[in-house]
Write an enzyme that holds these catalytic residues in place. Structure first.
Site, PDB file in Angstrom:
ATOM      1  N   ALA A   1      47.971  33.654  45.941  1.00 35.81           N
ATOM      2  CA  ALA A   1      48.558  33.118  47.171  1.00 35.81           C
ATOM      3  C   ALA A   1      47.530  32.254  47.877  1.00 35.81           C
ATOM      4  O   ALA A   1      46.330  32.311  47.564  1.00 35.81           O
ATOM      5  CB  ALA A   1      49.012  34.242  48.100  1.00 35.81           C
ATOM      6  N   LYS A   2      47.984  31.468  48.830  1.00 35.99           N
ATOM      7  CA  LYS A   2      47.104  30.657  49.658  1.00 35.99           C
ATOM      8  C   LYS A   2      47.856  30.345  50.940  1.00 35.99           C
ATOM      9  O   LYS A   2      49.090  30.277  50.961  1.00 35.99           O
ATOM     10  CB  LYS A   2      46.739  29.358  48.941  1.00 35.99           C
ATOM     11  CG  LYS A   2      45.401  28.779  49.364  1.00 35.99           C
ATOM     12  CD  LYS A   2      44.243  29.532  48.731  1.00 35.99           C
ATOM     13  CE  LYS A   2      42.924  28.836  49.007  1.00 35.99           C
ATOM     14  NZ  LYS A   2      41.802  29.534  48.352  1.00 35.99           N
TER      15      LYS A   2
END
Length: 381
Positions: A76-77
């Protein structure tokens, strides 16, 4: 939403959340790429130029990075569209955290990336009233001090040593050029020097410093500590070069440890190093990777070489609700062991399949993610 939908492929993203807050002017995005192997974990960045596509691309890198080091978290980011130097930074960050309270920390745990500090991680925890909301907090709050410890740069040098040995080179005496002298580049330079390598070039956004006979790394580190990164390239002893020229100096190992997309097709033709170790995320274009492979240059991929930070983050994830912090010695030993082994595994796989290390490493990571997706019924057999 057509643009966001165009980002979806067989791996993800599973979720793209765009948030905003009118009073503070906050705009941001969270991309949860793939959680087949565990809770989504990746850094949160703050920059005026953040885009959904950029964050999605980096979220995918995190998916492969966690799988590459065989740790059980998902990719994720997150990104906030703001200037990290803004006097409203705290208000913007608090608004961002509140807007994602449905996802954090149940689906995503925030971390540090470009533009955020340890204090910012503490603010996120405070805003959501949950120690599990973010990692990367200061040591006095029980956090793992990534930048102070230099875990990512340390891992880059360890991986480079393993890759060099596989090529029949001893790191002792190898000439190393490093793009970037921030948290990653400086820590890498320190570890390279400890391992006996000769650092011949470093750089910042203000320029580069080059000495074919070797730079005085301890002096550079002391100057950086006292005066900041840019002071080093403007005042330390050595030949001053324009930013970017450090990529093509005569050396054995090149470490791009600053920005993405810095080695393109043209630069790939000019690189003199026999080994490129990616300290930054996505520094080498696909075309450049092919050109370098054709020239006999080994490129150790980012999701292998710079994974020291994610190994340390895994320790921090485990310690979020504990009263006891992880042992520093254990963190470094684990980083060294995993990154050295992974470097050799990926290079061996590339040789066996006759492909680039990027392709080989990606294949190994994909196999691990695919197995998890199959086991959870997210793919049909």
């Amino acid at each position: 939403m057509a643009d966001a939908l165009s980002l979806v492929d067989d791996w993800g993203p599973e979720k793209i959340v765009v948030v905003s807050h009118r009073r503070t002017g906050m705009k941001g995005v969270l991309v949860v790429d793939n959680t087949a192997r565990g809770t989504a974990k990746g850094g949160t960045r703050m920059s005026p130029t953040v885009t959904v596509g950029e964050v999605a691309r980096l979220a995918r890198v995190m998916t492969w990075k966690w799988a590459g080091v065989d740790l059980f978290y998902g990719g994720a980011k997150a990104g906030v569209v703001a200037d990290p130097a803004s006097p409203d930074k705290e208000a913007i960050l608090r608004a961002f955290a509140r807007a994602l309270s449905n996802e954090v920390p149940r689906e995503y745990v925030m971390g540090l990336d470009m533009g955020l500090t340890e204090s910012d991680a503490a603010i996120i925890q405070d805003e959501l009233g949950d120690r599990g909301a973010a990692v990367g907090t200061p040591e006095h709050l029980g956090g793992v001090a990534y930048d102070k410890l230099g875990v990512t740069g340390f891992g880059v040098a360890e991986a480079a040593d393993a890759a060099a040995q596989r090529r029949g080179l001893s790191l002792s005496g190898c000439r190393v050029a490093i793009q970037g002298f921030g948290a990653v580049g400086a820590a890498a330079a320190a570890r390279f020097a400890e391992l006996g390598a000769t650092v011949v070039a470093v750089s910042t956004a203000r320029g580069a410093l080059h000495d074919p006979g070797g730079l005085d790394v301890p002096s550079l580190l002391a100057a950086r500590e006292e005066h900041g990164d840019d002071f080093v390239v403007r005042h330390a002893r050595g030949e001053a070069l324009a930013s970017g020229q450090e990529l093509t100096v005569d050396c054995d190992i090149l470490v791009p440890a600053a920005l993405q997309d810095v080695i393109d097709d043209r630069t790939a033709q000019l690189i003199k190093a026999g080994l490129v170790v990616e300290g930054a995320n996505l520094p080498t274009s696909p075309g450049a990777q092919e050109i370098l492979a054709g020239r006999g240059v080994t490129v150790l991929p980012d999701f292998v070489a710079n994974a020291g930070g994610v190994v340390a983050a895994a320790f921090a994830m485990d310690a979020r609700y504990s009263g006891f912090g992880p042992e520093t010695r254990t963190i470094f030993e684990t980083i060294s062991g995993r990154l050295r082994a992974n470097a050799v595994t990926v290079l061996d796989e590339a040789e066996r399949r006759g492909t680039t290390p990027h392709a080989a490493g990606l294949r190994l990571a994909e196999e691990r993610v695919r197995a998890a997706m199959l086991s959870k019924g997210r793919l049909s057999r």
